[in-house]
Structures are given as C-alpha cells and as structure tokens.
Design a protein around this motif. Structure first.
Motif, PDB file in Angstrom:
ATOM      1  N   LYS A   1      -0.913   0.894   2.967  1.00  0.00           N
ATOM      2  CA  LYS A   1      -0.912   1.310   4.386  1.00  0.00           C
ATOM      3  C   LYS A   1      -0.727   0.098   5.293  1.00  0.00           C
ATOM      4  O   LYS A   1       0.048   0.126   6.236  1.00  0.00           O
ATOM      5  CB  LYS A   1      -2.261   1.995   4.673  1.00  0.00           C
TER       6      LYS A   1
ATOM      7  N   GLY B   1       0.868   1.395  10.512  1.00  0.00           N
ATOM      8  CA  GLY B   1       0.586   2.334  11.609  1.00  0.00           C
ATOM      9  C   GLY B   1       1.184   3.705  11.414  1.00  0.00           C
ATOM     10  O   GLY B   1       0.786   4.653  12.083  1.00  0.00           O
ATOM     11  N   GLY B   2       2.162   3.851  10.516  1.00  0.00           N
ATOM     12  CA  GLY B   2       2.749   5.171  10.248  1.00  0.00           C
ATOM     13  C   GLY B   2       1.828   5.977   9.349  1.00  0.00           C
ATOM     14  O   GLY B   2       0.898   5.436   8.755  1.00  0.00           O
ATOM     15  N   LYS B   3       2.096   7.289   9.258  1.00  0.00           N
ATOM     16  CA  LYS B   3       1.262   8.113   8.386  1.00  0.00           C
ATOM     17  C   LYS B   3       2.102   8.721   7.278  1.00  0.00           C
ATOM     18  O   LYS B   3       3.278   9.034   7.466  1.00  0.00           O
ATOM     19  CB  LYS B   3       0.539   9.182   9.187  1.00  0.00           C
ATOM     20  N   VAL B   4       1.484   8.872   6.129  1.00  0.00           N
ATOM     21  CA  VAL B   4       2.187   9.436   4.979  1.00  0.00           C
ATOM     22  C   VAL B   4       2.551  10.884   5.284  1.00  0.00           C
ATOM     23  O   VAL B   4       1.750  11.625   5.857  1.00  0.00           O
ATOM     24  CB  VAL B   4       1.287   9.378   3.719  1.00  0.00           C
ATOM     25  N   LYS B   5       3.797  11.291   4.914  1.00  0.00           N
ATOM     26  CA  LYS B   5       4.249  12.649   5.207  1.00  0.00           C
ATOM     27  C   LYS B   5       3.307  13.685   4.584  1.00  0.00           C
ATOM     28  O   LYS B   5       2.686  13.441   3.542  1.00  0.00           O
ATOM     29  CB  LYS B   5       5.688  12.846   4.738  1.00  0.00           C
ATOM     30  N   ASP B   6       3.204  14.832   5.262  1.00  0.00           N
ATOM     31  CA  ASP B   6       2.216  15.837   4.886  1.00  0.00           C
ATOM     32  C   ASP B   6       2.372  16.384   3.472  1.00  0.00           C
ATOM     33  O   ASP B   6       1.388  16.756   2.841  1.00  0.00           O
ATOM     34  CB  ASP B   6       2.246  17.001   5.883  1.00  0.00           C
TER      35      ASP B   6
END
Lengths: 275, 334
Positions: free
Chosen positions: A167, A173-178
């Motif tokens: 991370k 700062g991005g988020k892992v795709k759902d």
C-alpha cells in the motif's frame, strides 16, 4: 474498618505480585515466536538449526500475520513478534500503556515480488501500471501489450504486513479495487496465481518458485542482489520485535539469526541477509 | 460570520477528500457482543432484587470503504422492565471515521454518533461490571452526536481528542435538544512504558453552565495494573467530586489460569457544600477469560463480582449486590 479488611488484603497481595512478577517470567527456557507469514519460512528453518545447537532451549513458531504477532507481544503471549512491516503508532501506544517497550530487531531484507502465471507473456511492469491494475484503472492485459484477457487481481488482506508495505510503496493513497481477491497468506497468493492463467499477485521473495513468474518492476528483477543494492524498489526490512532489548534465551536466538550461520539460512530461505 | 466561513472551508475540504471515494463497501465486519447478567441485591438484610437480564446486546456493522474511510454502526438491545414488551433498543454508535483529512499525521475525524472522549468512559472495557465513574454518576455519556478530531502523538507517546457535541449523550436525543453545543478536550500521555497520565475537560452553557474535568492515571507492570480517576463537575453553582481506584491482578502469567482479580473503590460527593449526600462503593471479584480470539480479545468472559454501596447519610441503608455476568461475542468479516 472491618469491612475494608478484605479489600486491603487484596491490594497488598497485588502490590507484592507487582514486584515478584518479573522474576517469574525470567525462568523460561522455551521461546515462542508469532506473526508474519512472510517471515515464517526464515524462522522455521532458523528454529530447527538453533535447537540443534542449543538443545536446552525449545522454540515454537506460529503464523497468523504481522498484526497478530504484534498483538501477541503487547499482551505478553509471545517472546518475539515476527513482522514484515514497521509497528504502527496506535500499536506502539497500546504497548507503552501496557508497560511493553517494543524493540525492533531487523533480521533480513525482503523484496515484494510481483508474480503472474508462467504462461503469461508479460515480463515487466512499472510501479505506475501496477497501481493502475490494483486500483482498477487497467483491467485487461492488452492495455500492457499482453493478451486480450481480463486481469484477475489478487492481493493480501488488510491485516497483512505485506499489504501494508505494498500500500505504501505501490498504491500511494489509492485503494484496491472492490473485486480483488484478498487472500490471507503468501502461500495462498502463490498457489492461486499458479492456478489462474491471467492472475497477478505479490509475494515475499521466499515464496518465489518455478510455479510463478516474477515480473521486473521498473526494469529491475526481484533478486537478493537487487534488493541488497537498493535497486529493486519494492523492498522492505523484516522485523523481530521484542519487549526491550533482547536478553537471555531471546538474545541467544536473535544473535544466532544474525550470525554467519543464521544469515546463511536467511539466504537459503530466499531472503536477503543484513550482515 | 467568521465561524460560518471556517465551517464552509472545512466542508469544502471534506467534500474534496470524500469525492473520489467509491462508497461500495470493500470490507465489512459484522459482530455481536452480549452481556447476560444475574443480579442479587440486598438492602437492610432483605432481598431487593434477584433477576436474570440481557443487560446489553451490541449488534455492530463496521464497513471499511478504503484505507482512509471506515464506519461503525452499533445498536444496543436489552431486556428492560421499563417497557411493556420487556425489551429496549438504543442506537449506540453511528459514525464515519475519515483518516488524515487534515494535514496532521495520524489523525482522523469522526462524524455522527461518536465516542465521548472524556475520562475513562471512552475506553472502558468493563473490567468491573459497574460502569465507569462519570457514566455511573451521570457526568458524561459514553457516546454523543457531533464531531471529534482524534490523533496519536508520534512515537506511541499518547493520544488527543477535541470534540463538539450535543452534550446530551445518546439516550435523550429527539426530545428537548440543547440550544448550545458541548465542547470537550482530552489528552493521554504515556511518558514511560506502563505509565499513562491523562486529563479531560468538557464545557457547555445551555440552560445552566456546566464544567467538568477528569484526571486519569494508569500504571501497568507485569501482572499488575492500577487505574485511578479524579472527577469534578460544576453545574448550576453545585460542585460534585469523587474518585475511583481500580487495581487488577492478572493471574495468567503467574498460574497459567486466565483469571484476573479485580478490586475497585469509588467515592462520590454529589454536592461538596452538603455534608451527608456522599457515597462510596467497594467492588471485588474476578474475571475469567474462557475463550479468546487470535488477537487475544475475550470472546467468552465470565465475571463474578460483589459490590457494596455505603451512604454517608446514616439513615440510608447499605446496598449489597452480587453480579454474575457472562459476556460473549462473535464476528465475521465479509
């Protein structure tokens, strides 16, 4: 005053226990290690070699993940917490509140290898594209010059130390795709990538095998040499956290890992020695 | 108008932060914790109560939207003789937690029905079955509606909080709401491993002016722990004050039995200008951790505690209470 007699007796007993308690802990000749599944292949080998030399000290090793290991040292349930990430401020505060002075011992370096199925023609990737894959901006291998197949994204779960480092170094700062598959161990990631033709995942160097293909990241292969030289971007230290500076049998064990024999085992396990 | 301008700036910054967030839940923890209790109460040597109850039952849903936004929703179900159907329902928590919104490291903003950061109430883990001192004496509720800024001091040296709240807690909302907010501040410092010192203050000036403050100390060494709290409230020219001392001896490291011996002593004076309105409470008992989860949190937890309330007013009889409580919890992450 009579009614407070029992209360006073309990209080005196507790205060006495406070001063005698520490000597009770010191008598132990068995060591318990808990935590990171990344560090697990190192400590399992180290424990076996150590017990061959120090027959009077028994070492038991448990996994569970970095978070579980750190929780265990805070609660006094383990002698050493294995972790593939640095301790968080919240954990450090809880430890200090409970009288635990968490001390970091770096025993090895690791690279987080980005792996695909061996049948995938892609050989290298940039950190920028890796972020786009994990955040869902890139969803098909053809966007990277590969086959027109959807990318199956495999990640470690939130409680994993490997995820924490990924991370920080990749997602930024991005988020892992759902719809990413969140798996609970390095081994599970490696196995799933082996069995899924168009999957991508990430594992510690110790989990690389012929069953998966490690991609070059920004043109650099994840190897012992590139990690040690600081050329491979996705690298990190591996920790053994202790309560205070190591003493007694804990010190003996960590000194063994940092000895030339111990560091040779680190290398044999596929990780990078620090000495 | 100046305050309104600041609020608008804050909202704009907030929206800018939240906008890229896909509010489809990424990971959701669902959990329940239930407290089954038996209470036997004697007043003047005569039985006053002997009852089995579901004292509390928390149903929690905690979605993590991403590594910066998470939420907590918590309802409390309980058996009650106050209602004709014998059951009650309360909303206990309902807030969103936004990490690192402001350029302050390790900070977060909580919005909604949030924790009330005051004294020991916000991190009270029911080591004694009896409530935290400020909760028991009606000085502060454990949650309230509003906005809280929470942060950790780097290096694990403590934490701090600043809140703006309704000031009524979570039970009275929906009735005659306050016209003025409550302002609260809290700090905990850990100068040395095992030593925690803290202080809290709250102020509101609604129909009457109210100022309350608390000093908290915690000491931990090996199997021994000691909590201490000093609490004062000034409300409508009436000053109330008291303290709590709670020693704990954890037998697990000494005997391998996961039992804690707990003692507690409370002293509370409802009006320091009146001589016979105080009371003290003496509590003793044990907590037996029957099952723990992988992170060592109790999953099945048995408590047996005796409590004696002694009133300063000699006309009032002592109250003796025996409480046996079984706390059990389970969770799953989807």
């Amino acid at each position: 005053m009579k009614k407070f007699g029992m209360f006073s007796l309990i209080s005196v007993f507790m205060i006495l226990a406070c001063f005698t308690g520490s000597s009770v802990f010191a008598a132990s000749k068995s060591l318990t290690l808990t935590g990171s599944t990344t560090v697990l292949p190192i400590v399992q080998r180290e424990a076996e070699a150590f017990m061959d030399v120090y027959e009077d000290i028994s070492v038991s090793v448990r996994g569970g993940g970095s978070g579980v290991g750190i929780a265990a040292i805070i609660d006094g349930r383990t002698d050493i917490a294995n972790s593939s990430r640095a301790i968080q401020t919240k954990e450090l505060k809880t430890a200090r509140e409970k009288g635990v002075n968490v001390y970091p011992n770096i025993i090895a370096q690791d690279g987080i290898a980005v792996v695909v199925n061996p049948g995938n023609p892609i050989d290298s990737i940039t950190v920028e594209d890796l972020k786009k894959i994990y955040t869902g901006e890139i969803g098909n291998w053809k966007e990277l010059g590969g086959p027109a197949k959807a990318i199956v994204v495999i990640s470690r779960d939130f409680s994993s130390g490997t995820f924490e480092v990924f991370k920080e170094l990749v997602l930024k700062g991005g988020k892992v795709k759902d719809d990413a598959l969140m798996l609970t161990s390095n081994k599970a990631v490696a196995t799933t990538v082996t069995e899924t033709p168009y999957a991508i995942g990430y594992v510690g160097l110790g989990y690389l095998s012929e069953q998966v293909k490690a991609l070059k990241v920004d043109g650099v292969k994840p190897t012992e040499e590139t990690v040690r030289m600081g050329k491979y971007k996705l690298s990190r230290p591996l920790f053994m956290y202790t309560n205070g500076k190591p003493k007694g049998s804990i010190k003996t064990f960590i000194d063994f890992i940092l000895s030339s024999a111990g560091q040779r085992i680190v290398k044999e396990a596929g990780f990078v020695p620090v000495k | 108008m100046k305050e309104f301008g600041c609020l608008v700036c804050l909202v704009i910054q907030f929206l800018g932060f939240v906008a890229p967030v896909n509010l489809k839940g990424m990971e959701t923890k669902i959990s329940m914790t239930l407290w089954n209790r038996y209470t036997a109460e004697m007043v003047d040597g005569e039985p006053n109560k002997s009852a089995f109850t579901l004292e509390r039952g928390y149903f929690r849903v905690e979605p993590t939207f991403n590594d910066k936004v998470k939420g907590r929703f918590n309802i409390d179900v309980f058996s009650s003789d106050k209602f004709t159907d014998g059951a009650g329902l309360k909303l206990k928590y309902a807030y969103l937690d936004f990490s690192n919104v402001l350029p302050i490291p390790e900070s977060s903003i909580n919005v909604g029905l949030v924790k009330h950061y005051f004294g020991t109430i916000y991190d009270w883990e029911y080591i004694s079955i009896e409530k935290a001192l400020e909760d028991k004496e009606g000085v502060a509720a454990s949650t309230d509606y509003g906005l809280a800024l929470f942060g950790y001091i780097p290096g694990g040296y403590g934490e701090y909080e600043i809140s703006v709240l309704n000031g009524e807690g979570y039970k009275k909302t929906g009735g005659n709401l306050d016209k003025e907010p409550e302002f609260a501040g809290n700090i905990r410092i850990v100068p040395l491993p095992g030593v925690t010192l803290g202080g809290s203050v709250l102020y509101e000036n609604d129909e009457s002016e109210r100022l309350a403050y608390a000093g908290v100390g915690h000491f931990s060494k090996g199997p021994f722990e000691l909590w201490g709290e000093y609490l004062v409230q000034d409300k409508s020219d009436v000053t109330s004050s008291g303290f709590m001392v709670m020693p704990i001896l954890k037998l697990k490291s000494l005997t391998n039995i996961d039992v804690d011996i707990v003692g507690r002593f409370d002293m509370w004076d409802g009006n320091t200008d009146v001589t016979d309105d105080g009371h003290m409470v003496v509590i003793g008992g044990l907590n037996w951790n029957l099952v723990r989860d992988e992170k060592n949190a109790p999953q099945v937890f048995l408590q047996i505690q005796g409590e004696k309330t002694i009133f300063e007013d000699e006309i009032k009889s002592d109250i003796n209470r025996l409480m046996i409580q079984l706390q059990w919890s389970f969770s799953n992450t989807i």
